[in-house]
Write an enzyme that holds these catalytic residues in place. Structure first.
Site, PDB file in Angstrom:
ATOM      1  N   HIS A 115       0.814  -1.218   0.000  1.00  0.00           N
ATOM      2  CA  HIS A 115       0.000   0.000   0.000  1.00  0.00           C
ATOM      3  C   HIS A 115       0.848   1.268   0.000  1.00  0.00           C
ATOM      4  CE1 HIS A 115      -3.300  -2.538   0.478  1.00  0.00           C
ATOM      5  NE2 HIS A 115      -3.201  -2.746   1.775  1.00  0.00           N
TER       6      HIS A 115
ATOM      7  N   ARG B 170     -13.504  -4.946 -15.652  1.00  0.00           N
ATOM      8  CA  ARG B 170     -13.642  -6.129 -14.787  1.00  0.00           C
ATOM      9  C   ARG B 170     -14.697  -5.805 -13.727  1.00  0.00           C
ATOM     10  NH1 ARG B 170      -7.631  -6.434 -15.309  1.00  0.00           N
ATOM     11  NH2 ARG B 170      -7.057  -8.550 -15.922  1.00  0.00           N
TER      12      ARG B 170
ATOM     13  N   ARG C   6     -17.288  -6.654 -19.099  1.00  0.00           N
ATOM     14  CA  ARG C   6     -17.246  -8.114 -18.939  1.00  0.00           C
ATOM     15  C   ARG C   6     -18.206  -8.523 -17.832  1.00  0.00           C
ATOM     16  NH1 ARG C   6     -11.728 -11.089 -17.217  1.00  0.00           N
ATOM     17  NH2 ARG C   6     -12.206 -10.291 -15.156  1.00  0.00           N
TER      18      ARG C   6
ATOM     19  N   GLU D 290      -9.779 -17.491 -23.283  1.00  0.00           N
ATOM     20  CA  GLU D 290      -8.778 -17.618 -22.217  1.00  0.00           C
ATOM     21  C   GLU D 290      -8.676 -19.050 -21.700  1.00  0.00           C
ATOM     22  OE1 GLU D 290      -9.743 -15.087 -18.889  1.00  0.00           O
ATOM     23  OE2 GLU D 290     -11.890 -15.352 -19.166  1.00  0.00           O
TER      24      GLU D 290
ATOM     25  N   ASN E 117      -3.629 -13.900 -19.550  1.00  0.00           N
ATOM     26  CA  ASN E 117      -3.255 -14.290 -18.184  1.00  0.00           C
ATOM     27  C   ASN E 117      -3.714 -15.722 -17.915  1.00  0.00           C
ATOM     28  OD1 ASN E 117      -2.587 -11.637 -18.042  1.00  0.00           O
ATOM     29  ND2 ASN E 117      -4.345 -11.030 -16.803  1.00  0.00           N
ATOM     30  N   ASP E 118      -4.994 -15.954 -18.184  1.00  0.00           N
ATOM     31  CA  ASP E 118      -5.512 -17.304 -17.962  1.00  0.00           C
ATOM     32  C   ASP E 118      -5.097 -18.254 -19.072  1.00  0.00           C
ATOM     33  OD1 ASP E 118      -6.860 -17.355 -15.481  1.00  0.00           O
ATOM     34  OD2 ASP E 118      -8.400 -16.042 -16.310  1.00  0.00           O
TER      35      ASP E 118
ATOM     36  N   ARG F 133      -0.724 -18.922 -12.347  1.00  0.00           N
ATOM     37  CA  ARG F 133      -0.212 -17.584 -12.625  1.00  0.00           C
ATOM     38  C   ARG F 133       0.243 -16.842 -11.377  1.00  0.00           C
ATOM     39  NH1 ARG F 133      -5.855 -14.686 -14.683  1.00  0.00           N
ATOM     40  NH2 ARG F 133      -5.455 -12.836 -13.487  1.00  0.00           N
TER      41      ARG F 133
ATOM     42  N   CYS G 115      -6.399  -8.609 -23.993  1.00  0.00           N
ATOM     43  CA  CYS G 115      -6.583  -7.777 -22.790  1.00  0.00           C
ATOM     44  C   CYS G 115      -5.823  -8.314 -21.575  1.00  0.00           C
ATOM     45  CB  CYS G 115      -8.065  -7.622 -22.462  1.00  0.00           C
ATOM     46  SG  CYS G 115      -8.871  -9.170 -22.036  1.00  0.00           S
TER      47      CYS G 115
HETATM   48  C1  PEP Z   1      -6.935 -12.742 -18.489  1.00  0.00           C
HETATM   49  O1  PEP Z   1      -7.159 -13.856 -18.033  1.00  0.00           O
HETATM   50  O2  PEP Z   1      -5.982 -12.489 -19.248  1.00  0.00           O
HETATM   51  C2  PEP Z   1      -7.813 -11.610 -18.155  1.00  0.00           C
HETATM   52  C3  PEP Z   1      -7.674 -10.441 -18.743  1.00  0.00           C
HETATM   53  O3  PEP Z   1      -8.740 -11.799 -17.184  1.00  0.00           O
HETATM   54  P1  PEP Z   1      -8.415 -11.794 -15.606  1.00  0.00           P
HETATM   55  O4  PEP Z   1      -6.978 -11.349 -15.461  1.00  0.00           O
HETATM   56  O5  PEP Z   1      -9.402 -10.867 -15.008  1.00  0.00           O
HETATM   57  O6  PEP Z   1      -8.634 -13.228 -15.255  1.00  0.00           O
HETATM   58 MG    MG Z   2      -9.070 -14.266 -17.075  1.00  0.00          MG
END
Ligand code: PEP
Ligand code: MG
Length: 590
Positions: free
Chosen positions: A198, A305, A341, A442, A465-466, A476, A513
């Site tokens: 923080h 999100r 989303r 994803e 990411n996923d 991750r 994204c």
């Molecule tokens: C992803 O999975 O890349 C994504 C953008 O969604 P989140 O990070 O919210 O799972």
């Molecule tokens: Mg995701």
């Protein structure tokens, strides 16, 4: 300035807030709070618990007051970090365990609360997840505050003392950092902490250069020593020599010029040197980030999100409340696209008001989350879809489903959407009847059948990411396997190409994204492979926009073609870095 008669020392930590500060150090050595330890008898037991209750109430009032002050001075976003502290104060397990400790040990409340608090801090500190580990700091912070209230002491205001100095301390608690008048601090150095703590987030938002994780620094630096804090490279130079001062002076000027140039480019369109326009959008989590997203060069929102609206609330947020939030975002961006989303709750993001089952899931990332949760909670899902559809009457809103794994799931989601539309129509509520609907790609299965999904969608957005975590079977958030999380792995590149090709074959646009889109080194590769748009958190947008404006699409296509032929992920990463450096020139170091 004093003649630097002492020898220069360079200490290396973690760069946490960019910028260069030069000034005298204000070194704070933290001492543990001395607490009374004594036995109580049964007649004193209730009085001890009553003292505990009073201290909890007093702590709550202090935190709420501080939160209000921060909201006024820095904004709602920064103030929200105290929500986690308020949650700790309300944690029934922590409170009842403390009372049990009093009953079993018959010791004073300070001793019992400190013991239980320490056990919590240690348990959280052991968790293999950076976010949860940092919750240990929240607990430590709240426990300390309650203990101060029990013993009648107040948290010291370090910043008043450190005005016009570089503050060097072991760690800054959230309450300590929030209570500080940071306008006087030149720079911040901590022995503990990480980039996401923080105090560091606050330092970044106040543009105070900071270096963290500098273990043993308070033994190396004496109070009033001259120091340079290099928040770009994570260095602290103690007693800098004339040459070092000169070098940093020049560097500081250079950086300022670069930052100015980058900000100026944020206002220009994201067009490559060979005139290909790239859609650059922002990832946001709350409606407080709109201005920041635009200032950084975002031409709309590529990923809203929405789960954060739900995570902050004690109950399901109403359709009306959601509509107001989505409308605010839609209106702000006008004709620019805003991709909302539907909720990705569950798994690692459970909420109190929903039933996720009796026991924690063994594999939350493979579990009951996102669209899977929505399809079993139709009223919640439908209310959100209605709120999004209604916001569509006020701007260029697009709807996107997360974690789609196959056609059946997508069809079921589309059915609920059709019902939501029919109900709104019957009730005579205005909404966008032709709202574009897309899915996130994803999950590897979705990537493999991207051609089929494309027949039902108006657009795709790739959640790298996923996608990478599932494709490579690498959690991750797990530090032990972090080195295996390779965006340039040939399997990742081939999968991305499959998705982009399927989208283009079906003549629908495709965006990325995930965090990969916000890594400027990866951007040419993504664009060369075929991504049309990128969506990035506001903090990362400016540099990506500058890069896009200084690269040639034809070169990016060549880079991607060669990468697809290359079995070596490391080599592709190095080539991408070279490409990035060549485009950015002297800005590559900025
Ligand atoms: C992803 O999975 O890349 C994504 C953008 O969604 P989140 O990070 O919210 O799972
Ligand atoms: Mg995701």
């Amino acid at each position: 300035m004093d003649a630097p008669h002492k020898t220069e020392k360079i200490l290396t930590g973690i760069a946490a807030s960019p910028g260069i500060a030069h000034g005298r150090a204000f070194v704070v050595v933290q001492t543990e709070l001395e607490l009374p330890v004594y036995h109580i008898d049964a007649t004193q037991r209730d009085a001890e618990i009553a003292r505990f209750d009073q201290a909890l109430v007093a702590t709550r009032q202090q935190i709420v007051k501080m939160q209000g002050e921060i909201a006024r001075s820095l904004g709602e976003d920064e103030a929200r970090i105290f929500d986690a502290h308020l949650l700790v104060l309300e944690d029934q397990a922590l409170i009842s365990e403390t009372i049990r400790e009093v009953d079993t040990t018959m010791r004073n409340i300070e001793t019992c609360f400190r013991a239980v608090g320490q056990r919590y801090v240690e348990a959280f500190g052991r968790i293999d997840d950076e976010y949860l580990r940092e919750r240990a700091a929240d607990i430590r912070d709240v426990v300390e505050r309650v203990l101060h209230n029990l013993t009648g002491r107040t948290v010291e205001n370090l910043a008043r003392l450190a005005s016009d100095r570089v503050l060097l301390t072991y760690d800054i608690s959230t309450s300590g950092s929030a209570g500080m008048d940071k306008s006087g601090i030149l720079g911040l150095v901590t022995e503990a902490g990480s980039r996401t703590s923080h105090a560091v987030i606050m330092a970044r938002s106040m543009k105070i250069p900071a270096v963290v994780g500098l273990k043993g620094a308070s033994a190396e630096v004496e109070d009033a020593d001259w120091v340079i804090v290099d928040g770009y490279d994570g260095l602290v130079v103690v007693n800098p020599s004339e040459q070092t001062l000169f070098r940093y002076g020049k560097l500081q000027l250079q950086r300022r010029t670069l930052e100015k140039r980058m900000l100026a480019s944020a206002r220009q369109p994201a067009q490559t040197l060979d005139r290909k326009h790239i859609g650059l959008h922002a990832n946001i989590e709350t409606a407080d980030e709109l201005q920041r997203a635009r200032d950084a060069g975002g031409e709309g929102v590529g990923l809203f999100r929405t789960e954060f609206l739900f995570l902050q609330s004690d109950t399901v947020p109403s359709e009306e409340m959601q509509f107001e939030t989505y409308r605010k975002v839609a209106e702000f961006f006008g004709s620019e696209p805003v991709t909302i989303r539907s909720i990705d709750l569950g798994g690692d993001k459970p909420v109190r008001w929903a039933n996720f089952g009796e026991k924690p899931e063994a594999n939350p990332f493979l579990g009951f989350r996102a669209i899977r949760f929505c399809l079993e909670n139709i009223p919640i899902f439908k209310a959100q879809l209605k709120a999004i559809l209604r916001a569509g009457a006020y701007g260029n809103v697009r709807l996107m489903f997360p974690m789609i794994s196959g056609m059946d799931e997508l069809d079921r989601a589309l059915l609920v959407l059709a019902e939501a539309k029919a109900e709104l129509k019957a009730a005579g509520v205005p909404f966008n009847t032709r709202m574009p609907v897309g899915t996130m790609i994803e999950i590897p299965s979705a990537a493999v059948i991207a051609d089929l999904l494309a027949t039902r969608c108006d657009f795709f957005s790739v959640g790298t990411n996923d996608l990478i975590q599932y494709l490579l079977a690498v959690d991750r958030g797990n530090m032990r396997t972090a080195h295996l999380y390779e965006p340039t792995h040939p399997a990742v590149l081939r999968t991305l190409k499959t998705i982009f090709d399927a989208a283009h074959e079906a003549r629908i646009p495709v965006s990325v994204c995930g965090e990969m889109a916000g890594d400027p080194v990866m951007v040419p590769l993504l664009l060369g492979l075929g991504a049309d748009d990128l969506s990035i958190s506001p903090a990362g947008l400016t540099v990506v926009k500058y890069l896009v404006q200084h690269m040639r699409m034809a070169d990016a296509v060549k880079l991607a073609r060669e990468a697809l032929e290359d079995p070596d992920a490391q080599r592709v990463a190095v080539r991408s870095m070279e490409f990035y450096r060549a485009c950015m020139g002297d800005m590559a170091t900025g």
